[in-house]
Design a protein around this motif. Structure first.
Motif, PDB file in Angstrom:
ATOM      1  N   ILE A   1      38.235  64.347  44.586  1.00  0.00           N
ATOM      2  CA  ILE A   1      37.316  64.429  45.937  1.00  0.00           C
ATOM      3  C   ILE A   1      37.402  64.439  47.255  1.00  0.00           C
ATOM      4  O   ILE A   1      36.895  65.017  48.108  1.00  0.00           O
ATOM      5  CB  ILE A   1      36.878  63.211  45.294  1.00  0.00           C
ATOM      6  N   TYR A   2      38.900  63.669  47.175  1.00  0.00           N
ATOM      7  CA  TYR A   2      39.141  63.652  48.474  1.00  0.00           C
ATOM      8  C   TYR A   2      39.559  65.129  49.955  1.00  0.00           C
ATOM      9  O   TYR A   2      39.185  65.075  50.567  1.00  0.00           O
ATOM     10  CB  TYR A   2      40.466  62.164  48.664  1.00  0.00           C
ATOM     11  N   ALA A   3      39.633  65.577  48.744  1.00  0.00           N
ATOM     12  CA  ALA A   3      40.346  67.488  49.333  1.00  0.00           C
ATOM     13  C   ALA A   3      39.108  68.259  49.774  1.00  0.00           C
ATOM     14  O   ALA A   3      38.817  68.334  50.710  1.00  0.00           O
ATOM     15  CB  ALA A   3      41.777  67.613  47.913  1.00  0.00           C
ATOM     16  N   ALA A   4      38.104  67.523  48.427  1.00  0.00           N
ATOM     17  CA  ALA A   4      36.802  68.503  48.813  1.00  0.00           C
ATOM     18  C   ALA A   4      35.523  68.126  50.061  1.00  0.00           C
ATOM     19  O   ALA A   4      35.442  68.819  50.919  1.00  0.00           O
ATOM     20  CB  ALA A   4      35.858  68.713  47.369  1.00  0.00           C
ATOM     21  N   LYS A   5      36.088  66.924  50.077  1.00  0.00           N
ATOM     22  CA  LYS A   5      35.170  66.409  51.346  1.00  0.00           C
ATOM     23  C   LYS A   5      36.227  65.841  52.365  1.00  0.00           C
ATOM     24  O   LYS A   5      35.496  66.088  53.782  1.00  0.00           O
ATOM     25  CB  LYS A   5      35.027  64.919  50.672  1.00  0.00           C
ATOM     26  N   GLY A   6      37.837  66.519  52.286  1.00  0.00           N
ATOM     27  CA  GLY A   6      38.053  65.672  53.812  1.00  0.00           C
ATOM     28  C   GLY A   6      38.035  65.012  54.431  1.00  0.00           C
ATOM     29  O   GLY A   6      38.204  64.090  55.025  1.00  0.00           O
ATOM     30  N   ARG A   7      38.756  63.111  52.818  1.00  0.00           N
ATOM     31  CA  ARG A   7      37.353  62.359  53.130  1.00  0.00           C
ATOM     32  C   ARG A   7      38.677  61.369  53.252  1.00  0.00           C
ATOM     33  O   ARG A   7      40.378  61.891  52.615  1.00  0.00           O
ATOM     34  CB  ARG A   7      37.287  61.693  51.156  1.00  0.00           C
ATOM     35  N   PRO A   8      38.895  60.735  54.440  1.00  0.00           N
ATOM     36  CA  PRO A   8      40.214  60.176  54.762  1.00  0.00           C
ATOM     37  C   PRO A   8      40.692  59.437  52.815  1.00  0.00           C
ATOM     38  O   PRO A   8      39.956  58.651  52.654  1.00  0.00           O
ATOM     39  CB  PRO A   8      40.073  59.283  55.146  1.00  0.00           C
ATOM     40  N   ALA A   9      42.181  58.494  53.210  1.00  0.00           N
ATOM     41  CA  ALA A   9      42.382  58.556  51.923  1.00  0.00           C
ATOM     42  C   ALA A   9      42.016  57.230  51.657  1.00  0.00           C
ATOM     43  O   ALA A   9      42.688  56.023  50.674  1.00  0.00           O
ATOM     44  CB  ALA A   9      44.355  58.803  51.652  1.00  0.00           C
ATOM     45  N   ASP A  10      42.078  56.199  53.016  1.00  0.00           N
ATOM     46  CA  ASP A  10      42.211  54.961  52.850  1.00  0.00           C
ATOM     47  C   ASP A  10      40.955  54.295  52.475  1.00  0.00           C
ATOM     48  O   ASP A  10      40.699  53.414  52.656  1.00  0.00           O
ATOM     49  CB  ASP A  10      42.269  54.344  53.864  1.00  0.00           C
ATOM     50  N   ASN A  11      39.698  56.093  52.152  1.00  0.00           N
ATOM     51  CA  ASN A  11      38.325  55.046  51.694  1.00  0.00           C
ATOM     52  C   ASN A  11      37.581  55.432  50.322  1.00  0.00           C
ATOM     53  O   ASN A  11      37.715  56.383  49.910  1.00  0.00           O
ATOM     54  CB  ASN A  11      37.367  55.881  52.479  1.00  0.00           C
ATOM     55  N   PRO A  12      37.691  53.694  49.364  1.00  0.00           N
ATOM     56  CA  PRO A  12      37.543  54.196  47.971  1.00  0.00           C
ATOM     57  C   PRO A  12      36.635  54.801  47.456  1.00  0.00           C
ATOM     58  O   PRO A  12      35.396  54.766  48.593  1.00  0.00           O
ATOM     59  CB  PRO A  12      37.802  52.476  47.435  1.00  0.00           C
ATOM     60  N   LEU A  13      36.322  55.171  47.038  1.00  0.00           N
ATOM     61  CA  LEU A  13      35.401  55.437  45.519  1.00  0.00           C
ATOM     62  C   LEU A  13      34.114  54.206  44.402  1.00  0.00           C
ATOM     63  O   LEU A  13      35.010  53.447  44.130  1.00  0.00           O
ATOM     64  CB  LEU A  13      36.109  57.204  44.811  1.00  0.00           C
ATOM     65  N   ILE A  14      33.050  54.878  44.371  1.00  0.00           N
ATOM     66  CA  ILE A  14      32.390  54.129  43.197  1.00  0.00           C
ATOM     67  C   ILE A  14      32.384  54.642  42.089  1.00  0.00           C
ATOM     68  O   ILE A  14      32.476  55.725  42.602  1.00  0.00           O
ATOM     69  CB  ILE A  14      30.760  53.828  44.172  1.00  0.00           C
ATOM     70  N   LEU A  15      32.598  53.925  41.493  1.00  0.00           N
ATOM     71  CA  LEU A  15      32.389  54.192  39.981  1.00  0.00           C
ATOM     72  C   LEU A  15      31.427  54.793  38.772  1.00  0.00           C
ATOM     73  O   LEU A  15      30.013  53.072  39.546  1.00  0.00           O
ATOM     74  CB  LEU A  15      32.913  53.027  38.417  1.00  0.00           C
ATOM     75  N   HIS A  16      30.418  54.766  38.717  1.00  0.00           N
ATOM     76  CA  HIS A  16      29.235  54.898  38.223  1.00  0.00           C
ATOM     77  C   HIS A  16      29.248  54.886  36.203  1.00  0.00           C
ATOM     78  O   HIS A  16      30.289  55.607  35.342  1.00  0.00           O
ATOM     79  CB  HIS A  16      28.834  56.282  38.590  1.00  0.00           C
ATOM     80  N   ILE A  17      28.574  53.989  36.024  1.00  0.00           N
ATOM     81  CA  ILE A  17      28.386  53.491  34.100  1.00  0.00           C
ATOM     82  C   ILE A  17      27.073  53.805  34.627  1.00  0.00           C
ATOM     83  O   ILE A  17      25.813  53.806  34.647  1.00  0.00           O
ATOM     84  CB  ILE A  17      29.529  52.133  34.421  1.00  0.00           C
ATOM     85  N   ALA A  18      26.722  54.172  32.932  1.00  0.00           N
ATOM     86  CA  ALA A  18      25.790  54.380  32.238  1.00  0.00           C
ATOM     87  C   ALA A  18      25.205  53.180  31.909  1.00  0.00           C
ATOM     88  O   ALA A  18      24.135  53.836  31.351  1.00  0.00           O
ATOM     89  CB  ALA A  18      26.028  55.802  31.332  1.00  0.00           C
ATOM     90  N   LYS A  19      25.608  52.103  31.741  1.00  0.00           N
ATOM     91  CA  LYS A  19      24.961  51.433  30.256  1.00  0.00           C
ATOM     92  C   LYS A  19      25.932  50.015  31.300  1.00  0.00           C
ATOM     93  O   LYS A  19      27.070  49.924  31.496  1.00  0.00           O
ATOM     94  CB  LYS A  19      26.068  51.234  28.967  1.00  0.00           C
ATOM     95  N   LYS A  20      25.459  48.862  31.387  1.00  0.00           N
ATOM     96  CA  LYS A  20      25.684  47.555  31.752  1.00  0.00           C
ATOM     97  C   LYS A  20      26.776  46.971  31.017  1.00  0.00           C
ATOM     98  O   LYS A  20      28.124  46.394  32.382  1.00  0.00           O
ATOM     99  CB  LYS A  20      25.155  46.007  31.479  1.00  0.00           C
ATOM    100  N   GLU A  21      27.004  47.459  30.047  1.00  0.00           N
ATOM    101  CA  GLU A  21      28.464  46.772  29.758  1.00  0.00           C
ATOM    102  C   GLU A  21      29.264  47.575  29.296  1.00  0.00           C
ATOM    103  O   GLU A  21      31.442  47.369  29.216  1.00  0.00           O
ATOM    104  CB  GLU A  21      28.352  46.566  27.962  1.00  0.00           C
ATOM    105  N   ASP A  22      29.510  48.948  30.371  1.00  0.00           N
ATOM    106  CA  ASP A  22      30.589  49.665  30.574  1.00  0.00           C
ATOM    107  C   ASP A  22      31.419  49.141  31.605  1.00  0.00           C
ATOM    108  O   ASP A  22      32.388  49.362  32.080  1.00  0.00           O
ATOM    109  CB  ASP A  22      30.677  51.020  30.972  1.00  0.00           C
ATOM    110  N   ILE A  23      30.624  47.845  32.223  1.00  0.00           N
ATOM    111  CA  ILE A  23      31.771  47.319  33.398  1.00  0.00           C
ATOM    112  C   ILE A  23      32.986  46.886  33.038  1.00  0.00           C
ATOM    113  O   ILE A  23      33.449  46.087  33.723  1.00  0.00           O
ATOM    114  CB  ILE A  23      30.517  46.640  34.780  1.00  0.00           C
ATOM    115  N   LEU A  24      32.539  46.275  31.831  1.00  0.00           N
ATOM    116  CA  LEU A  24      34.066  44.625  31.414  1.00  0.00           C
ATOM    117  C   LEU A  24      35.067  45.871  31.477  1.00  0.00           C
ATOM    118  O   LEU A  24      35.986  44.981  31.857  1.00  0.00           O
ATOM    119  CB  LEU A  24      33.277  44.677  30.065  1.00  0.00           C
ATOM    120  N   ALA A  25      34.888  46.986  30.501  1.00  0.00           N
ATOM    121  CA  ALA A  25      36.511  47.478  30.913  1.00  0.00           C
ATOM    122  C   ALA A  25      37.179  47.473  32.283  1.00  0.00           C
ATOM    123  O   ALA A  25      38.303  47.824  32.404  1.00  0.00           O
ATOM    124  CB  ALA A  25      36.537  48.377  30.604  1.00  0.00           C
TER     125      ALA A  25
END
Ligand code: TXA
Ligand code: MG
Length: 369
Positions: free
Chosen positions: A56-80
């Motif tokens: 992702i960082y390579a494709a966007k040319g994104r600075p390495a110190d900029n974290p990513l958002i994780l996307h989930i399908a169900k609320k309970e997926d946040i637990l892990a």
């Protein structure tokens, strides 16, 4: 790399399901696939794989110190994904998920270094479009996804805009039409006693306060980074130049905004350039009158120069319409090779806070008040 394009019919058809399955398979193989959410298009990768996230960082040319958002399908997926699902986070999930709200929490041991960019926290979001959630579910992993633009460019809100930035760079694009919110999700940090908005978005401060009580705004959001050395926003991405069209943009704010914009139009050096205007429908009507008067004057008096052809995009009359079309119009100015962009702002209440945050950055804080 040839970029595959799946055009969905969005009727929950078998064909759509098959497309989502093919796209999800590419995610499982560690490839990048762009997909629509209710806010903007995301550039997805397996969120539990360091290697995939690096792409992702390579494709966007994104600075390495900029974290990513994780996307989930169900609320309970946040637990892990978190080591501390605190009470405020639970309230927010309950009230606003699925929807345009990203929650920052303490991370679990599962989060790859590349995703959290060295922070102790992780940002998680459950998008509201059924199609996005089906895609994530089929991928059988949380999907890390920044907006699917090259770093610094306006976020894409349709598949064509993704293609402009990412053709032959990523494995595929799911075309599910236009995004209906048009600006990125609100980010709320829930790791401190008083929750803090790190990026304003579709879920407003007022909406958050209704369920959480006191909510702070990251003070850095109110600073002009060009005048302030102490500009250190808590969401690392907020410090970078963003959403920028190619043309130099000036943003007119306050009650004389349209009048000041009109005066600028008549400046000698502007008369020679291709100018794009981004204004409301009501402002466009008022401006049409002024322009007619000016034209008449220049016909009668040869010392008054006629105006160049203007490229006028008017977004409607409410903030929701502006949010929805802002990035699309900024990219259209690029396609039309506008040399200058003049835009008027809106008041900062409600969705206006998110809009003005993006517009000021688009204009590189080149503001007339
Ligand atoms: O609406 C959205 O949120 C879109 C769609 C695709 O879901 N995504 C998006 O991602 O806007 P991106 O990467 O363009 O913006 C993510 C922002 C960045 O400013 C980043 O610094 C911040 O979220 N962020 C990510 N993880 C964080 C964390 N643990 N703590 C603070 N900020 C974080
Ligand atoms: Mg972005």
């Amino acid at each position: 790399m040839k970029t595959r394009l799946w055009k969905l019919d969005k009727k929950n058809s078998e064909a759509d399901f098959k497309a989502l399955e093919e796209a999800a398979e590419l995610i499982r193989q560690g490839e990048l696939v762009a997909f629509p959410t209710e806010t903007v298009y995301g550039l997805g990768a397996n969120g539990l794989s360091d290697e995939a996230a690096k792409k992702i960082y390579a494709a966007k040319g994104r600075p390495a110190d900029n974290p990513l958002i994780l996307h989930i399908a169900k609320k309970e997926d946040i637990l892990a994904l978190t080591s501390d699902l605190n009470n405020n986070a639970k309230i927010l999930m309950d009230k606003f998920w699925p929807g345009p709200l990203t929650i920052v929490l303490k991370k679990s041991g599962l989060i790859p270094e590349t995703v959290s960019a060295g922070l102790e926290t992780v940002a998680v979001r459950m998008p509201s479009t059924k199609m996005a959630r089906t895609f994530i579910e089929l991928a059988k992993t949380p999907i890390a996804a920044p907006s699917a633009n090259k770093s610094g460019r306006p976020s894409p809100t349709n598949a064509k805009d993704v293609l402009d930035d990412m053709d032959e760079v990523i494995a595929g694009i799911i075309d599910g039409g236009s995004c209906n919110i048009g600006v990125e999700s609100t980010i709320v940090d829930t790791t401190s006693a008083v929750p803090m908005i790190l990026r304003p978005g579709g879920i407003t401060k007022q909406m958050l306060e209704e369920v959480l009580g006191e909510v702070k705004l990251d003070p850095a959001l109110l600073l002009n980074p060009q005048n302030d050395e102490n500009f250190k926003p808590k969401a690392p991405g907020m410090k970078y130049r963003h959403y920028a069209p190619k043309a130099k943009m000036t943003l007119f704010e306050g009650k004389d905004a349209l009048e000041n914009l009109f005066k600028s139009l008549l400046k000698e050096d502007f008369l020679k350039q291709k100018i794009g205007l981004l204004i409301s429908k009501d402002e466009a009507k008022l401006l049409a009158f002024k322009l007619k008067e000016w034209e008449k004057k220049s016909e009668d008096d040869s010392s008054i120069k006629p105006l160049n052809k203007l490229l006028i995009y008017s977004w409607g009359n409410n903030k929701k319409e502006l949010a929805e079309s802002l990035y699309t119009y900024l990219r259209m100015f690029d396609h039309e090779k506008a040399e200058l962009i003049l835009a008027t702002g809106v008041s900062e209440d409600g969705l206006g806070l998110a809009i003005m945050n993006r517009m000021r950055k688009s204009a590189s804080y080149n503001i007339v008040k």
